[in-house]
Design a protein around this motif. Structure first.
Motif, mmCIF file in Angstrom:
data_model
loop_
_atom_site.group_PDB
_atom_site.id
_atom_site.type_symbol
_atom_site.label_atom_id
_atom_site.label_comp_id
_atom_site.label_asym_id
_atom_site.label_seq_id
_atom_site.Cartn_x
_atom_site.Cartn_y
_atom_site.Cartn_z
ATOM 1 N N THR A 60 29.491 39.064 41.157
ATOM 2 C CA THR A 60 30.383 38.002 41.620
ATOM 3 C C THR A 60 31.020 38.456 42.920
ATOM 4 O O THR A 60 31.570 39.554 43.000
ATOM 5 C CB THR A 60 31.485 37.711 40.586
ATOM 6 N N ASP A 96 33.766 37.362 45.858
ATOM 7 C CA ASP A 96 34.895 36.504 46.211
ATOM 8 C C ASP A 96 35.146 36.628 47.711
ATOM 9 O O ASP A 96 35.270 37.735 48.234
ATOM 10 C CB ASP A 96 36.150 36.923 45.446
ATOM 11 N N GLU A 119 34.436 29.882 47.883
ATOM 12 C CA GLU A 119 35.381 30.926 47.474
ATOM 13 C C GLU A 119 34.715 31.994 46.613
ATOM 14 O O GLU A 119 35.025 33.166 46.715
ATOM 15 C CB GLU A 119 36.526 30.285 46.698
ATOM 16 N N LYS A 120 33.769 31.579 45.779
ATOM 17 C CA LYS A 120 33.113 32.507 44.858
ATOM 18 C C LYS A 120 31.622 32.238 44.841
ATOM 19 O O LYS A 120 31.191 31.093 44.825
ATOM 20 C CB LYS A 120 33.687 32.333 43.458
#
Length: 132
Positions: free
Chosen positions: A88, A90, A98-99
């Motif tokens: 993940t 960010d 955003e992610k």
């Protein structure tokens, strides 16, 4: 005599590490610089096309969870977490979502990053080569 052999065998097995019994448990590290080398995609159907990348794009994964991007993402830095094979990322800039989430896999020394969020409609993956 049979009892001694069983005890000796149990002792020997307990001295062998799990990694020695199963070499597939070898840990892989994403730390360091990775050069973007190929883009894999499927326009539908079973065939997968490979597109070699001529540009100099790379990602650097730092030990502290920082990510640096040299032309691969719109943002040049972010933070990452790795849980199992789910990566993940960010970002804190308006040019990227955003992610982003990728599923990681390996083929030899190549790192495959398959987008999970946002996702490709058909199969796609980014292939990276370690630059160390």
């Amino acid at each position: 005599m049979r009892f001694c052999m069983i005890v000796w065998l149990l002792f020997f097995i307990s001295c062998v590490s799990e990694r020695e019994l199963n070499p597939l448990l070898e840990e892989r590290s994403i730390l360091g610089p990775w050069k973007f080398s190929e883009y894999l995609f499927s326009p539908g159907g079973p065939q997968i096309h490979r597109s070699l990348v001529a540009e100099d794009k790379a990602i650097i994964f730092r030990k502290n969870g920082a990510l640096l991007s040299h032309g691969f993402f719109q943002c040049d830095q972010g933070r990452y977490t790795l849980e199992g094979n789910a990566l993940t990322i960010d970002f804190d800039c308006s040019e990227e979502p955003e992610k982003r989430v990728f599923i990681l896999s390996w083929e030899g020394d190549n790192l495959y990053m398959e987008p999970s969020f946002p996702r490709c409609i058909e199969y796609c993956a980014y292939v990276f080569v370690n630059e160390l």
